[in-house]
Design an enzyme around this catalytic site. Structure first.
Site, PDB file in Angstrom:
ATOM      1  N   SER A   1     -19.571  29.494 -80.727  1.00 50.82           N
ATOM      2  CA  SER A   1     -20.790  29.028 -80.572  1.00 50.82           C
ATOM      3  C   SER A   1     -20.835  28.210 -79.371  1.00 50.82           C
ATOM      4  O   SER A   1     -21.664  27.662 -78.971  1.00 50.82           O
ATOM      5  CB  SER A   1     -20.664  27.822 -81.682  1.00 50.82           C
ATOM      6  OG  SER A   1     -19.724  26.567 -81.653  1.00 50.82           O
TER       7      SER A   1
ATOM      8  N   LYS B   1     -21.428  21.236 -73.577  1.00 47.23           N
ATOM      9  CA  LYS B   1     -22.043  21.904 -74.621  1.00 47.23           C
ATOM     10  C   LYS B   1     -23.213  20.837 -75.483  1.00 47.23           C
ATOM     11  O   LYS B   1     -22.576  19.570 -75.510  1.00 47.23           O
ATOM     12  CB  LYS B   1     -21.044  22.294 -75.702  1.00 47.23           C
ATOM     13  CG  LYS B   1     -21.654  23.268 -76.713  1.00 47.23           C
ATOM     14  CD  LYS B   1     -20.563  23.611 -77.442  1.00 47.23           C
ATOM     15  CE  LYS B   1     -21.087  24.433 -78.903  1.00 47.23           C
ATOM     16  NZ  LYS B   1     -20.038  25.045 -79.681  1.00 47.23           N
TER      17      LYS B   1
ATOM     18  N   SER C   1     -14.745  28.818 -81.271  1.00 42.25           N
ATOM     19  CA  SER C   1     -16.176  28.898 -80.805  1.00 42.25           C
ATOM     20  C   SER C   1     -15.845  28.730 -79.246  1.00 42.25           C
ATOM     21  O   SER C   1     -16.732  28.915 -78.554  1.00 42.25           O
ATOM     22  CB  SER C   1     -16.715  27.659 -81.181  1.00 42.25           C
ATOM     23  OG  SER C   1     -17.414  27.954 -82.542  1.00 42.25           O
TER      24      SER C   1
END
Length: 470
Positions: free
Chosen positions: A158, A82, A182
């Site tokens: 997220s 990420k 997330s």
């Protein structure tokens, strides 16, 4: 290979094929890159892909396997990370136009360093909402990330880019962050496995402004792969003073422990969450299967009220602290929703923050007592199915903020307990539904073992999502 046949291999299956010579890391990396080329135009899961670097890493891994000397259990497995983690040589923009890409990028985060040291092939970086601030994945810099099962729907967030990449076969593994759900939110929405381990189990650097809420977590298509990746990531790093000491054993073995006979609490709504009837039916069916498999399941709520107000203080003050360090004029280019969180965070006092942190600690103590009676707590991961992509809340819901539809996830960031989302079934419309398993602090091995049991009795499809074919 995945890119040609539509069948997705797990990381465990890949390394088994490497060991016999049936496949090579170069072939697997080429397949992952081809999948990105074919599918990411529809999904927008990656914000950076470095094919040249990935193939060079794969060639090195191929040679190690040829010599019978891999440097780790996951050597050569195509992996993404990420865009919240520092990566030497790659910019870490965190979905923000306010971060200057033209600066030295000389440091690896602990997560990135461990992946490199264990020979995993880094394909690139996955999308995030700006600074990872919300439960869906879109930002002013890279746009909207979509769900592989239905590209009109959100992938969640997220860590939505990571979840979409793994679900669509664009790399076998990924690492996300989880400050309020997330990792688990997009894992549920995209039909993969996502673990938020005990706080400090995976070291973080630099320290997250979200403090005690912040976790990193592995994301994969199988529980075994989660365990293998956690073994790689769960090593102490001096840059994180909150990091836990190394584990005495390993997760790849612990995941297969026999958990039949343990006491499990099942709370379909935590006592206060409104759950979509179809989601409730699917999760209840999965819990019934666990009961039949030998868990002693009692339906009961853990007995706490919704801690959203305290979470909001901790979350918005963390965002405000972070954004206060941004260059002048940043407020004009950031996500308007994030700007509101920034402004809200500035209204809270130090007393407000300390009060919220005290409530967080009290909730942790409450759950510690709860787990003296129940080994694990089982809930839905999400109370709803994936909704329209590009909006922060389900259209027509009357909700105003993302925590209002993620009420199963953020309480366990506050308590810092391990929590995993495992696929539980599909809706009639073909959308994935996840089941959440929560354990006491430091019981990551138990949580993984219960998740593995569910995976064994309710196998998840390995074919790629239909949505990526549209």
């Amino acid at each position: 290979m995945p890119a040609n046949t539509g069948t997705l291999l797990t990381a465990s299956e890949l390394v088994a094929a490497y060991s016999t010579g049936e496949l090579s890391p170069v072939e697997a990396t080429q397949a992952a890159l081809k999948a990105i080329e074919d599918r990411d135009g529809d999904l927008n899961a990656y914000c950076l892909v470095d094919a040249e670097a990935a193939l060079e890493q794969a060639k090195g891994s191929e040679e190690r396997w040829r010599q019978g000397n891999p440097i780790g259990w996951l050597d050569g497995v195509p992996t993404s990370i990420k865009d919240m983690f520092l990566t030497q040589g790659w910019p870490t923009l965190r979905g923000s136009k306010a971060i200057d890409p033209d600066q030295p990028w000389e440091v690896d985060s602990p997560v990135t360093a461990r992946l490199r040291e264990n020979g995993l092939v880094l394909l690139g970086k996955t999308t995030t909402p700006e600074l990872g601030w919300k439960g869906v994945t879109d930002n002013p810099l890279t746009g909207i990330t979509r769900n592989p099962w239905d590209t009109t729907r959100t992938a969640g967030g997220s860590s939505g880019g990571s979840a979409a990449a793994v679900a669509a076969g664009m790399g076998e593994l990924s690492v996300g962050t989880d400050g309020g759900g997330s990792v688990r939110i997009p894992a549920s929405f995209c039909g993969i496995v996502g673990l938020k381990p005990t706080h400090g189990r995976i070291p973080l650097y630099p320290a997250s402004p979200f403090g005690a809420l912040a976790h990193a977590g592995p994301m994969a298509r199988s529980v075994d792969d989660i365990a293998l990746l956690l073994d790689v990531l769960a090593l102490a790093d001096f840059r994180d003073p909150a990091a836990l000491p190394p584990l005495a054993g390993d997760y790849r073995s612990a995941v297969r422990r026999d958990v039949r006979g343990i006491n499990a609490a099942f709370s379909p709504d935590l006592g206060y969450v409104k759950v979509d009837p179809e989601v409730a039916k699917i999760v209840t069916s999965a819990v019934a299967a666990l009961t039949e498999a030998g868990l002693n399941v009692t339906e009961t709520a853990p007995g706490f009220s919704d801690p959203m107000d305290a979470f909001d203080v901790l979350w918005s003050t963390g965002a405000a602290k972070w954004l206060d360090s941004f260059p002048e004029g940043s407020a004009e280019v950031i996500d308007p929703g994030l700007r509101k969180v920034w402004e809200k965070g500035l209204t809270y006092s130090a007393s407000d923050y300390l009060g919220a942190n005290a409530e967080r600690a009290a909730l942790g103590i409450h759950m510690g007592e709860f787990h003296t009676r129940y080994d694990v707590l089982i809930t839905p991961t999400m109370p709803i199915v994936p909704f329209e992509a590009g909006v922060d809340v389900p259209p027509g819901s009357g909700l105003s903020s993302w925590p209002e539809w993620t009420r199963f996830s953020y309480p366990f960031n506050m308590t810092q307990q391990p929590a995993i989302s495992v696929p539980a079934g599909f809706t009639e419309g073909g959308l994935p539904v996840g089941l959440q398993i929560v354990g006491p602090r430091h019981s990551d091995d138990l949580v993984l073992a219960v998740a593995k049991l569910l995976e064994e009795i309710r196998p998840w499809p390995v074919d790629r999502p239909a949505g990526v074919l549209r």
